[in-house]
Scaffold this motif. Structure first.
Motif, PDB file in Angstrom:
ATOM      1  N   HIS A  34       7.084  -5.590  -1.783  1.00  0.00           N
ATOM      2  CA  HIS A  34       6.604  -6.929  -2.132  1.00  0.00           C
ATOM      3  C   HIS A  34       5.657  -7.454  -1.048  1.00  0.00           C
ATOM      4  CE1 HIS A  34       6.661 -11.227  -3.059  1.00  0.00           C
ATOM      5  NE2 HIS A  34       7.061 -11.427  -1.824  1.00  0.00           N
ATOM      6  N   TYR A  35       6.032  -7.275   0.212  1.00  0.00           N
ATOM      7  CA  TYR A  35       5.186  -7.748   1.312  1.00  0.00           C
ATOM      8  C   TYR A  35       3.885  -6.946   1.389  1.00  0.00           C
ATOM      9  CZ  TYR A  35       9.177 -10.455   2.952  1.00  0.00           C
ATOM     10  OH  TYR A  35      10.202 -11.352   3.048  1.00  0.00           O
ATOM     11  N   GLN A  38       1.498  -8.182  -1.117  1.00  0.00           N
ATOM     12  CA  GLN A  38       0.903  -9.463  -0.756  1.00  0.00           C
ATOM     13  C   GLN A  38      -0.271  -9.308   0.205  1.00  0.00           C
ATOM     14  OE1 GLN A  38       4.721 -11.792   0.153  1.00  0.00           O
ATOM     15  NE2 GLN A  38       3.410 -13.346  -0.770  1.00  0.00           N
ATOM     16  N   ASN A 137      -2.387 -14.483   4.047  1.00  0.00           N
ATOM     17  CA  ASN A 137      -1.480 -14.649   2.908  1.00  0.00           C
ATOM     18  C   ASN A 137      -0.106 -15.223   3.260  1.00  0.00           C
ATOM     19  OD1 ASN A 137      -2.867 -13.210   0.442  1.00  0.00           O
ATOM     20  ND2 ASN A 137      -3.284 -11.921   2.211  1.00  0.00           N
TER      21      ASN A 137
END
Length: 573
Positions: A34-35, A38, A137
């Motif tokens: 997920h990171y 991003q 981000n």
């Protein structure tokens, strides 16, 4: 399966080929992914290395992603590069990589080619792009306090190319081993982090790189890389930063650096020792209380401080002397251990007698030389003992019946503390001397000490990087691939830090304590390792294309809370 109550029935069912195709994808992999999504990690790799879309079955960004995610698959086991294919086989590749790739596409040849291309593109540049995306981000402050340090990595491969004539690449060689393995070749890695421990700049170094050389060079590179963002910043490093040559860099008239470091003992005619003596002579200590971690704990170490303005190699500096208030207890423990060591040494060295007095005195002198730095004054005495020995066989009438000889025993006469040495050791144990050019109105004495003590965040990063699941040992033969692999694992480290920062910030927003730690205890200041261990109880089981969330402990509410802390949720996928 039904009717599997005995081994015969089980064996019968094993031969029926009725088993569905299953894959297990742990949340310890999905959360880091997920990171990486991003910060557009795959796009950074795909857009900045040379590759042919018609020739690569798997895009290089996806191959790089598989390496970065490998340390998260299991925290208790190290997977070498050749095992990535094995790990991919266990997982739902469509869920992780967006496409159902065969696991054979992630073999060591494909990954080796990727590492070659990553190295060609420039590892520091690629890592800086990743860092830039983090700040673009995530709402994380860049900071003004930066910590600089290096570590070593033991090498177990066979990199003969480094021994070739005119070789100019990364050198795997012998050097000062921070792993206490001087018998092994190594490489070094350097890192600059901000106050939160986020790696901002990393570099892979020759195995014999000296900290005194790399530290100022890294600070200059960092300044060139981030430009005005570094202005008004303070760099914190260990005592290897401080020497006369480096002062020329730190106090450069055009672009000086603000720094905090421990003052080396022998630096500038032992200015640290002289300043400590001056502090005890003045005895104008200012109580500052506990510093850094566990300040509210009753057992937290408390400090006093004195600050001095000094001219060091022609430059204005501050020397800040901190004194621990528990130094008496530490000295008593050390004194006790040293006395026991000396007494044990005496028993061992002087257990047997000596044939002559000269030999006894020689042994005494050697013992005194060996324990010269000791806190104790040792004095001996020699005791002579006569022994009557009867000659062997039947003595003749003219021969004496007894032969008289002498033996010399060394006995302890006194073992007393050396008051002068005890006082110096006492001062040494309870004091820390820092050197800085940061003005007092910018950071007072206590703040200077707190900043230095917090240097442990970069050391913690190195500990994470060198865990068995990360970069414990190096087996690759090509130095270029070692450099590329280490850069990708620094990305893994960066993700771990992001997980810790995010979880702690979101935990502060909770109205009530979260009892989701082991034993239903309250979760406090979680580390990335703690979050990953808690996530390891949950995974997604893919059975013939259908995905089901499985929790080993049956606590789905815990999974929801963990994902929320990490900035994810089940609904968002």
């Amino acid at each position: 399966m039904k009717n599997t109550s005995n081994c015969d029935n089980i064996s019968e069912h094993l031969n029926t080929n009725e088993f569905p195709q299953t894959n297990t994808t742990p949340f310890t992999v999905l959360a880091p992914k997920h990171y990486l999504n991003q910060i557009s990690f795959e796009a950074i790799i795909n857009d900045n290395i040379q590759w042919d879309r018609d020739q690569w079955r798997v895009p290089p960004g996806t191959l790089a992603l598989s390496i970065v995610l490998t340390p998260f698959f299991r925290a208790d086991k190290r997977y070498p590069l050749c095992s990535v294919e094995e790990i991919v086989e266990f997982m739902d590749t469509e869920l992780v990589f967006g496409k159902d790739y065969p696991h054979s596409y992630f073999n060591d040849d494909c990954l080796g080619l990727l590492l070659d291309r990553v190295h060609e593109a420039g590892c520091p540049g690629l890592f800086s792009m990743v860092v830039s995306q983090v700040f673009a981000n995530f709402k994380i402050p860049f900071g003004r306090i930066f910590q600089v340090d290096t570590t070593s990595h033991v090498y177990y491969g066979d990199s003969k190319v480094c021994e070739e004539e005119n070789y100019e690449g990364l050198k795997v060689t012998y050097g000062y081993s921070k792993d206490k393995r001087p018998d092994k070749k190594q490489i070094m890695s350097g890192m600059i982090t901000n106050e939160l421990g986020l790696p901002l700049y990393t570099e892979t170094l020759d195995g014999n790189t000296a900290d005194t050389v790399w530290l100022p060079d890294a600070m200059r590179h960092f300044r060139d890389l981030f430009g005005e963002m570094y202005s008004d910043s303070i760099f914190i490093a260990d005592s290897k930063l401080v020497n006369k040559k480096n002062f020329g860099v730190l106090f450069d008239k055009t672009n000086p650096f603000s720094f905090i470091s421990r003052c080396p003992e022998k630096f500038c005619s032992r200015i640290a020792e002289k300043t400590v003596s001056e502090a005890y002579s003045l005895n104008e200590w200012e109580y500052v209380g506990p510093c850094c971690k566990d300040e509210e704990s009753k057992r937290a170490t408390k400090y006093e401080v004195q600050g001095f303005d000094k001219i060091v190699h022609g430059n204005e500096c501050r020397l800040v002397v901190f004194r621990k208030l528990d130094g008496d207890e530490r000295l008593a423990n050390e004194s006790k251990k040293e006395r026991e060591k000396i007494e044990e040494g005496i028993k061992k060295e002087f257990k047997k007698p000596f044939a002559c007095e000269a030999d006894a005195r020689k042994a005494m002198d050697e013992f005194a030389k060996k324990y010269k730095p000791s806190l104790f004054n040792v004095t001996f005495e020699i005791q002579e003992e006569t022994i009557e020995k009867r000659p062997k066989g039947r003595p003749s009438k003219s021969q004496q019946k007894l032969k008289i000889t002498s033996e010399f025993y060394v006995k302890l006469k006194s073992l007393e503390q050396n008051k002068e040495k005890m006082e110096k050791r006492h001062q040494s144990l309870e004091t820390v001397v820092l050197i800085t050019n940061v003005p007092f109105d910018t950071k007072n004495n206590k703040e200077i000490f707190q900043l230095y003590k917090n240097q442990q965040v970069v050391e913690t990063n190195f500990e994470e990087l060198k865990k068995p699941s990360m970069f414990y040992r190096i087996f690759l033969e090509k130095p270029e691939r070692i450099e590329a692999l280490l850069m990708l694992l620094h990305v893994s480290l960066l993700v771990r830090v992001l997980m810790r920062i995010t979880a702690r910030e979101n935990l502060k927003k909770e109205n009530e304590p979260l009892r989701i730690d082991f034993g239903r205890s309250i979760l406090k200041n979680p580390t990335a390792e703690k979050m990953l261990r808690l996530l390891s109880f949950h995974y997604i089981m893919t059975i013939d294309g259908k995905r089901v969330i499985i929790t080993k402990n049956g606590k789905v509410d815990h999974l929801n809370k963990l994902l929320k802390l990490l900035g994810l949720n089940l609904e968002s996928g």
